[in-house]
Design a protein around this motif. Structure first.
Motif, PDB file in Angstrom:
ATOM      1  N   ALA A  30       0.814  -1.213   0.000  1.00 31.98           N
ATOM      2  CA  ALA A  30       0.000   0.000   0.000  1.00 31.98           C
ATOM      3  C   ALA A  30       0.844   1.258   0.000  1.00 31.98           C
ATOM      4  O   ALA A  30       1.986   1.275   0.470  1.00 31.98           O
ATOM      5  CB  ALA A  30      -0.917   0.007   1.229  1.00 31.98           C
ATOM      6  N   ALA A  31       0.245   2.337  -0.513  1.00 28.59           N
ATOM      7  CA  ALA A  31       0.859   3.662  -0.450  1.00 28.59           C
ATOM      8  C   ALA A  31       0.974   4.075   1.011  1.00 28.59           C
ATOM      9  O   ALA A  31       0.072   3.808   1.818  1.00 28.59           O
ATOM     10  CB  ALA A  31       0.008   4.667  -1.222  1.00 28.59           C
ATOM     11  N   ILE A  36      -1.007   4.191   8.953  1.00 27.67           N
ATOM     12  CA  ILE A  36      -1.442   4.043  10.342  1.00 27.67           C
ATOM     13  C   ILE A  36      -2.819   3.389  10.458  1.00 27.67           C
ATOM     14  O   ILE A  36      -2.990   2.436  11.228  1.00 27.67           O
ATOM     15  CB  ILE A  36      -1.411   5.401  11.077  1.00 27.67           C
ATOM     16  CG1 ILE A  36       0.011   5.974  11.076  1.00 27.67           C
ATOM     17  CG2 ILE A  36      -1.926   5.253  12.507  1.00 27.67           C
ATOM     18  CD1 ILE A  36       1.049   5.083  11.724  1.00 27.67           C
ATOM     19  N   PRO A  37      -3.834   3.856   9.709  1.00 26.68           N
ATOM     20  CA  PRO A  37      -5.135   3.178   9.815  1.00 26.68           C
ATOM     21  C   PRO A  37      -5.097   1.735   9.329  1.00 26.68           C
ATOM     22  O   PRO A  37      -5.798   0.876   9.880  1.00 26.68           O
ATOM     23  CB  PRO A  37      -6.069   4.037   8.959  1.00 26.68           C
ATOM     24  CG  PRO A  37      -5.183   4.843   8.087  1.00 26.68           C
ATOM     25  CD  PRO A  37      -3.922   5.055   8.850  1.00 26.68           C
ATOM     26  N   LEU A  38      -4.274   1.440   8.327  1.00 25.84           N
ATOM     27  CA  LEU A  38      -4.191   0.062   7.843  1.00 25.84           C
ATOM     28  C   LEU A  38      -3.562  -0.858   8.881  1.00 25.84           C
ATOM     29  O   LEU A  38      -3.984  -2.013   9.038  1.00 25.84           O
ATOM     30  CB  LEU A  38      -3.398  -0.013   6.542  1.00 25.84           C
ATOM     31  CG  LEU A  38      -4.180   0.111   5.242  1.00 25.84           C
ATOM     32  CD1 LEU A  38      -3.272  -0.163   4.052  1.00 25.84           C
ATOM     33  CD2 LEU A  38      -5.370  -0.828   5.208  1.00 25.84           C
ATOM     34  N   SER A  52      -3.712 -13.225   9.594  1.00 27.19           N
ATOM     35  CA  SER A  52      -2.814 -12.076   9.715  1.00 27.19           C
ATOM     36  C   SER A  52      -2.605 -11.387   8.375  1.00 27.19           C
ATOM     37  O   SER A  52      -2.640 -12.033   7.315  1.00 27.19           O
ATOM     38  CB  SER A  52      -1.464 -12.512  10.291  1.00 27.19           C
ATOM     39  OG  SER A  52      -0.842 -13.471   9.459  1.00 27.19           O
ATOM     40  N   ILE A  53      -2.398 -10.080   8.447  1.00 27.17           N
ATOM     41  CA  ILE A  53      -2.108  -9.257   7.270  1.00 27.17           C
ATOM     42  C   ILE A  53      -0.674  -8.764   7.388  1.00 27.17           C
ATOM     43  O   ILE A  53      -0.309  -8.124   8.368  1.00 27.17           O
ATOM     44  CB  ILE A  53      -3.059  -8.051   7.172  1.00 27.17           C
ATOM     45  CG1 ILE A  53      -4.523  -8.492   7.215  1.00 27.17           C
ATOM     46  CG2 ILE A  53      -2.764  -7.255   5.899  1.00 27.17           C
ATOM     47  CD1 ILE A  53      -4.969  -9.335   6.040  1.00 27.17           C
ATOM     48  N   VAL A  54       0.150  -9.065   6.387  1.00 32.48           N
ATOM     49  CA  VAL A  54       1.528  -8.590   6.351  1.00 32.48           C
ATOM     50  C   VAL A  54       1.557  -7.350   5.466  1.00 32.48           C
ATOM     51  O   VAL A  54       1.337  -7.430   4.256  1.00 32.48           O
ATOM     52  CB  VAL A  54       2.489  -9.666   5.801  1.00 32.48           C
ATOM     53  CG1 VAL A  54       3.904  -9.119   5.714  1.00 32.48           C
ATOM     54  CG2 VAL A  54       2.439 -10.913   6.674  1.00 32.48           C
ATOM     55  N   ASN A  55       1.787  -6.193   6.081  1.00 36.13           N
ATOM     56  CA  ASN A  55       1.735  -4.920   5.360  1.00 36.13           C
ATOM     57  C   ASN A  55       3.111  -4.472   4.895  1.00 36.13           C
ATOM     58  O   ASN A  55       4.102  -4.631   5.600  1.00 36.13           O
ATOM     59  CB  ASN A  55       1.161  -3.832   6.271  1.00 36.13           C
ATOM     60  CG  ASN A  55      -0.300  -4.060   6.594  1.00 36.13           C
ATOM     61  OD1 ASN A  55      -1.135  -4.112   5.706  1.00 36.13           O
ATOM     62  ND2 ASN A  55      -0.613  -4.187   7.878  1.00 36.13           N
ATOM     63  N   LEU A 234     -12.414  -3.384   5.644  1.00 39.21           N
ATOM     64  CA  LEU A 234     -11.867  -2.155   5.067  1.00 39.21           C
ATOM     65  C   LEU A 234     -12.950  -1.223   4.531  1.00 39.21           C
ATOM     66  O   LEU A 234     -12.757  -0.005   4.484  1.00 39.21           O
ATOM     67  CB  LEU A 234     -10.884  -2.487   3.940  1.00 39.21           C
ATOM     68  CG  LEU A 234      -9.550  -3.120   4.329  1.00 39.21           C
ATOM     69  CD1 LEU A 234      -8.730  -3.433   3.088  1.00 39.21           C
ATOM     70  CD2 LEU A 234      -8.758  -2.214   5.261  1.00 39.21           C
ATOM     71  N   THR A 235     -14.064  -1.769   4.112  1.00 37.72           N
ATOM     72  CA  THR A 235     -15.144  -0.964   3.527  1.00 37.72           C
ATOM     73  C   THR A 235     -16.287  -0.724   4.509  1.00 37.72           C
ATOM     74  O   THR A 235     -17.355  -0.257   4.117  1.00 37.72           O
ATOM     75  CB  THR A 235     -15.686  -1.653   2.260  1.00 37.72           C
ATOM     76  OG1 THR A 235     -16.089  -2.999   2.571  1.00 37.72           O
ATOM     77  CG2 THR A 235     -14.640  -1.703   1.162  1.00 37.72           C
TER      78      THR A 235
END
Length: 254
Positions: A30-31, A36-38, A52-55, A234-235
């Protein structure tokens, strides 16, 4: 007693036949303007789902390149023009795009007395009076960095600004330079300013140089319940509130 033994045996057999839910790991590029919110939403999703989400956060262009180079990635959040171009050229296939949030280009200042920027003349004066200026690297696909170069050309001060400019890796680094007072002015997404230190925010670019970018979520529609669950979060209205708190603009319609 015999009935009890039969009951216990039946329960044990039933439990052995149940397949435990396997926690999955999903990769998201992601950009940095939405970092922070992500992170907060990823942590919420892990607590509630076990997955889990690996950002990985970078400039809008670099995030796109990393996603395309990773066959195991599930999510991409970058600007709408990049998503549209990648879909049109078949670089992104078998997925869906959702307009998630908007963000505006903005100005940060480390100075005790911040400049007032109401129009192009104010912006020109602020940039000329600053000793050091930082902005994200256009060569790495920084949306605001690319825009800023166009702006200083239109203002006729490209040579003067570039002589005292520090080109940062991304908006996160731009804000580190502001927070350390290495530079007087930083140019990046307003959301990145707010997420790093909202007290440094001067405001958006003046109207004639305004830049509002649409952040679009693209994800692979593989029928994976874990992917669909994170998209639903997310939505959601809950996510919209978190995005708004961190300087991102709400989407009025999808």
């Amino acid at each position: 007693m015999r009935n009890l033994r039969l009951f216990v045996s039946a329960v044990a057999f039933f439990l052995c036949c149940i397949k435990p839910t396997i926690a999955a790991e999903y990769r998201l590029y992601a950009a940095a303007g939405i970092k922070i919110p992500l992170i907060a939403l990823s942590q919420t999703y892990q607590r509630e789902s076990g997955h889990s989400i690996v950002n990985d956060f970078d400039t809008a262009g670099a995030a796109e390149k990393k996603f395309l180079a990773d066959p195991n990635a599930s999510f991409l959040i970058t600007t709408k023009p990049r998503i549209d171009k990648a879909i049109a050229s078949s670089l992104l296939t078998n997925g869906q795009a959702i307009h998630l949030v908007d963000t505006a280009a903005g100005i940060a200042s480390s100075q005790a007395v911040k400049p007032v920027v109401r129009n192009g003349a104010d912006l020109k004066a602020a940039l000329l009076s600053a000793k050091k200026i930082a902005f994200s690297d256009p060569a790495r696909g920084a949306t605001v960095g690319l825009h800023f170069v166009k702006v200083i050309r239109e203002l006729g001060i490209e040579q003067e600004v570039m002589a005292k400019a520090m080109v940062a890796r991304d908006g996160i680094e731009t804000m580190r330079l502001i927070q350390s007072k290495t530079v007087d002015i930083g140019i990046t997404q307003m959301s990145e300013v707010v997420q790093a230190d909202r007290t440094t925010l001067v405001g958006p670019f003046p109207k004639e140089f305004e830049l509002v970018s649409q952040y679009v979520l693209w994800y692979k529609t593989t029928g994976d319940a874990g992917v669909d669950g994170f998209v639903k979060l997310l939505t959601s209205s809950r996510a919209a509130g978190i995005f708004a708190q961190e300087g991102l603009l709400p989407v009025t319609s999808r």
